[in-house]
Write a protein that holds these residues in place. Structure first.
Motif, short mmCIF file in Angstrom:
data_model
loop_
_atom_site.label_atom_id
_atom_site.label_comp_id
_atom_site.label_asym_id
_atom_site.label_seq_id
_atom_site.Cartn_x
_atom_site.Cartn_y
_atom_site.Cartn_z
N PRO A 1 48.07 82.08 18.35
CA PRO A 1 47.63 81.39 17.14
C PRO A 1 47.53 79.89 17.30
N ASN B 1 42.59 83.63 19.23
CA ASN B 1 43.24 83.38 17.96
C ASN B 1 43.18 84.67 17.13
N ASN C 1 47.85 77.99 10.92
CA ASN C 1 48.52 78.80 11.94
C ASN C 1 49.78 78.14 12.46
#
Lengths: 868, 71
Positions: A318, A429, A616
């Motif tokens: 992330p 991601n 994130n």
């Protein structure tokens, strides 16, 4: 180069004369090589048939291997043979015509009538065949018509007596051209007697190259093997005929020749045993080469392999941007990107060659390639000049394409920037999971490196991940924060979340904010303040959150107080400051995501990318610090729920009994469109569902109150309320009861005669005998209930298996049929041949990707902005 | 013809038809409707006529579609 457009392609049957003209050599001997290993003159490996050794020249055209296309040879068959693929055609022609005069066995007037009909030839042929099959004698010459029988694939019988290809050929030759036209032939181009072969066209060596093994032994292609068989039998037949052998032996050999030629074309002909290799493996002859998944079409033409690609397992990260893909160093060092040397980058490139191992090849102006190594480095550095090219390894920031199969929609392949990282997996991601439909249980993905400036630009402009945030299908976000992401945002923005100064500073730092906002209390910051740092200044928004929907559904809220909502269920953002409401599924989720959609359409993809990047960074940390977890005690029921459950179940059973009574008496009210039995079953289902709903309401009410208190526990309720995962239903299943088991939208019924399982009484249609489950997952089910549950469970299992398969293929057919539609400049949707499909694309001319959930503009939102 | 599942069909006047066909290019590229189609029989349209079909669609409300009568 002379460029011409191919207007049309015509497929035809080659005539014997054309075969002879096409051929460069007549094959005379079955031997391929002589004692010394040289190709035999007039044999199958004769160099007149093309070259397969680099350096040698072709004896026919004088060109080298790369230029010579190969040349056909021909084999004169001693006795003609039927081409197995045309057996049916020959049969039809024989059926339709007379064996003595060759005319179609239909009267002249009738033929004229049929000829003048306004319908396709296929239809006319069918009409004729229908008539001639019944005909007893030929109306033209009056000779009795013979009954033709085809013993597939190639044996013909006339009045139950075998007729040989020679006879068939003579017969077919007799058919006049005008009659052939009626049978669907263009006699200028194809005559039916050509379906009986007298000359076999022998494929060139280039089509069946021999391979020299390491041991020096030559190994021949399957086709060559087959051809050797054909020629051997052909010569034997010739010798036998010349020696005056008995008819029986000749006919046997003739049939053998027929067999070999049939299998030469198709070694899987029905009714013919496949020809085997010495090892017992079936030979791969002409048809096998083309047909099927591993055939020329699907394997080599539609499924070309590419260079500059990589494949590996994916893992989440992330902390990289949604636009990035983490590429393992080992892979990055293997993939290359060409770069043009210009007067502006010449210095840097020379430096790169000098200081690193990153440049792998050097391409001179004339296109000659040279590998860069320590030995050649110096030389190349001096030689380099603008206009040359180098091929360097993949570096950070290079545009790459990333793809996961099955590639069902355009978002299955997106452009990202490479980011060289340690490790052996591709890192992505987790936000990009949704469009790729990826997870990390071992999924692998492909990476492609565009090699030209055009390719790179096209990928960057049309496929870049951040530009795909809004779905081209329904015009709402698809690249979304989900699961932990939503839960995290929810926990962060909850009213009860307070953060210390240290924590706050940490989060601000992560997001790149260096100054703390002014607050009343220097030591306590609210989560909303931290979240506000993710939003751009000037953003104003107001809408109802997921919590609001849940509250209304539970009947816990009646009058909307907007931003003064007691439950913090109304979201308001003023000048980029979150003043009330929680961030949940309604702000971030797929297909809803009001916040994301507004950010995208009003601030652009870069802002959303930044939002995701920063979110994130803090979201995971919040969950870890605050501690979100579930435990068994969370599913413990209290007396209130137990009381409600007891009452509801009692009511259910009573009502069910009443229904059963009514059912037996026969005065049950019908439901429109249902039979009496169906109405009863449906009522029982609804009763069960209603019972569950009642209990669910009480449970959720309690859970929601708990969550909205000043010091809530962070557990499953957070997930349900934020909409990130799970539902009230799941909670009820665990805590209260499963309710009515269902198979195919009804109560389970199959099993024994008039009862569901053996321990039930026959003809008992009551709730407990019909699959009602009183127990829950915490308590565990009773034996009967366990079986009821398994019946429903099996259906789920079967459904997932079947529906993925069926819908996958259904979708594939749909997508294939629509793939080359395009939107023309006059807004029409047109097919590849420019036929109009729609006069205005989608009837409204809206491209969903640039719309607001399919509508051209969001009028409410535009008015809101004006009123500010 | 007067049924809620049958959208409005009408024959487009010669002049207008010419204009519409010119706007969208060739007549051969237009969608077709069979001469045997019940609506066409009812309208008594000839081969080659341009038919305007006005429908209600969920996405765009009222939409216009054209078809050329073919045999």
């Amino acid at each position: 180069m002379l460029m011409k457009r191919i207007a049309q392609i015509e497929f035809n049957v080659i005539s014997p004369e054309k075969s002879r003209k096409l051929s460069a050599l007549e094959i005379k001997t079955p031997d391929t090589y002589d004692k010394d290993g040289y190709p035999m003159e007039g044999g199958l490996m004769d160099p007149h048939l093309g070259v397969i050794n680099p350096g040698l020249r072709c004896k026919t055209c004088g060109q080298k291997m790369k230029q010579c296309p190969g040349h056909f040879g021909s084999l004169e068959l001693v006795r003609p043979v039927v081409h197995s693929e045309f057996g049916k055609k020959v049969e039809d022609a024989l059926h339709a015509t007379c064996d003595s005069c060759g005319r179609i066995a239909v009267t002249e007037e009738k033929l004229k009538q049929i000829r003048e009909l306004d319908e396709p030839v296929e239809q006319k042929t069918k009409r004729i065949l229908l008539r001639t099959k019944k005909a007893k004698k030929c109306p033209h010459c009056g000779i009795a018509k013979k009954e033709i029988l085809l013993d597939k694939p190639t044996n013909f019988y006339s009045n139950k007596e075998r007729i040989y290809p020679t006879q068939i050929r003579e017969w077919l030759e007799k058919i006049p051209n005008e009659d052939l036209e009626l049978l669907g032939y263009n006699p200028e181009k194809v005559r039916p007697e050509w379906f009986v072969l007298t000359v076999l066209l022998v494929p060139s060596i280039t089509m069946r190259p021999s391979i020299t093994l390491e041991s020096g032994i030559k190994s021949e292609d399957d086709l060559t093997h087959k051809l050797v068989d054909v020629i051997r039998i052909n010569t034997r037949l010739k010798d036998n005929i010349e020696a005056g052998a008995p008819q029986l032996i000749i006919e046997d050999l003739w049939d053998l020749l027929q067999y070999h030629i049939t299998t030469f074309f198709d070694n899987n002909t029905a009714g013919v045993p496949p020809a085997k290799h010495r090892s017992g493996r079936a030979l791969r002859t002409l048809v096998q080469r083309l047909k099927g998944k591993k055939g020329r079409f699907r394997y080599n033409l539609t499924g070309k392999r590419v260079n500059h690609a990589a494949r590996s397992t994916i893992t989440p990260d992330p902390f990289i941007s949604i636009n990035e893909v983490g590429v393992p160093k080992e892979i990055a060092d293997d993939l290359t990107v060409p770069e043009l040397v210009t007067e502006w980058n010449q210095k840097e490139i020379i430096k790169m060659i000098k200081d690193s191992e990153n440049v792998k090849y050097f391409v001179r102006l004339n296109g000659a390639r040279k590998k860069v190594s320590d030995a050649t480095k110096k030389e190349i550095m001096e030689e380099i000049e603008p206009g040359c090219k180098i091929e360097r390894t993949l570096q950070n920031g290079d545009i790459i394409l990333f793809n996961r199969q099955p590639s069902l929609h355009r978002l299955s392949m997106m452009a990202h920037k490479a980011r060289v990282m340690p490790g052996k997996t591709f890192k992505m991601n987790p936000i990009t999971c949704k469009p790729y439909n990826a997870d990390f249980d071992g999924d692998e993905m492909n990476l492609h490196v565009p090699q030209t400036e055009e390719g790179k630009t096209e990928a960057r402009e049309l496929m870049y991940a951040q530009d795909q945030i809004i779905s081209p299908r329904y015009g709402a976000p698809v690249l979304i924060l989900d699961e932990d992401g939503v839960s995290g945002c929810y926990v962060l923005t909850m009213k009860s979340t307070k953060l210390s100064k240290e924590e706050t500073m940490q989060y601000y730092y992560e997001m790149g904010v260096t100054e703390l906002p002014k607050t009343k209390n220097e030591n306590a910051f609210s989560g909303k303040q931290v979240f506000s740092a993710l939003l751009p200044k000037g953003l104003n928004l107001a809408y109802k959150t997921n919590t609001c929907k849940e509250l209304i559904k539970r009947g816990m809220c009646s009058v909307c107080k907007k931003e003064k909502c007691d439950s913090d269920a109304f979201l308001k953002i003023e000048d980029g400051e979150l003043t009330s409401g929680v961030i949940d599924d309604a702000s971030l989720g797929e297909g809803k995501g009001t916040l994301i959609h507004t950010l995208f359409s009003e601030y652009g993809p870069e802002t959303v990318e930044k939002f995701y990047h920063n979110a994130n960074r803090i979201v995971g940390d919040i969950l870890t610090k605050k501690g979100m977890s579930v435990g068994l005690d969370e599913y413990e029921t209290n007396s209130e729920i137990e009381k409600v459950k007891e009452k509801a179940v009692k009511e259910e059973l009573e009502q069910a009994e009443k229904l059963v009574e009514q059912f037996h008496k026969g005065n049950l009210e019908l439901i429109p469109g249902r039979t009496y039995e169906e109405s009863f079953e449906l009522r029982m289902m609804r009763l069960g569902a209603g019972t569950k709903e009642k209990i669910q309401q009480v449970i959720m009410k309690q859970k929601i109150e708990e969550l909205l208190s000043s010091n809530p526990k962070l557990n499953s309720t957070v997930m349900i309320m934020s909409g990130s995962r799970g539902s009230a239903l799941n909670l009820t299943n665990i805590m209260a009861l499963w309710g009515q088991a269902s198979v195919r939208e009804g109560r389970p019924r199959r099993g024994f005669k008039e009862r569901l399982i053996a321990t039930n009484k026959q003809k008992d249609v009551g709730a407990m005998a019909g699959g009602f489950i009183k127990q829950n997952f915490m308590q565990g089910m009773k034996v009967k209930e366990f079986f009821y549950h398994s019946m429903g469970g099996r259906q789920g299992e079967v459904d997932t298996g079947v529906s993925t398969k069926v819908s996958g293929y259904l979708y594939r057919r749909l997508a294939n049929s629509l793939k080359d539609l395009n939107i023309a400049n006059d807004t029409t949707t047109r097919s590849a041949s420019e036929n109009i499909i729609q006069f205005n694309y989608g009837d409204d001319g809206v491209f969903p990707m640039k719309s607001s959930r399919g509508k051209t503009i969001n009028i409410a939102r535009e008015l809101e902005k004006l009123n500010k | 013809m007067n049924h809620l599942l049958v959208p409005i069909h009408e024959i487009v006047g010669e002049e207008e038809a010419e204009r519409i066909i010119k706007k969208y290019g060739k007549k051969e590229n237009f969608p077709n409707i069979l001469l045997l189609d019940p609506v066409i029989e009812e309208l008594e349209a000839k081969k080659g006529d341009l038919i305007r079909i006005t429908r209600e669609t969920p996405t765009a409300g009222k939409t216009v579609y054209y078809r050329v009568v073919v045999k």
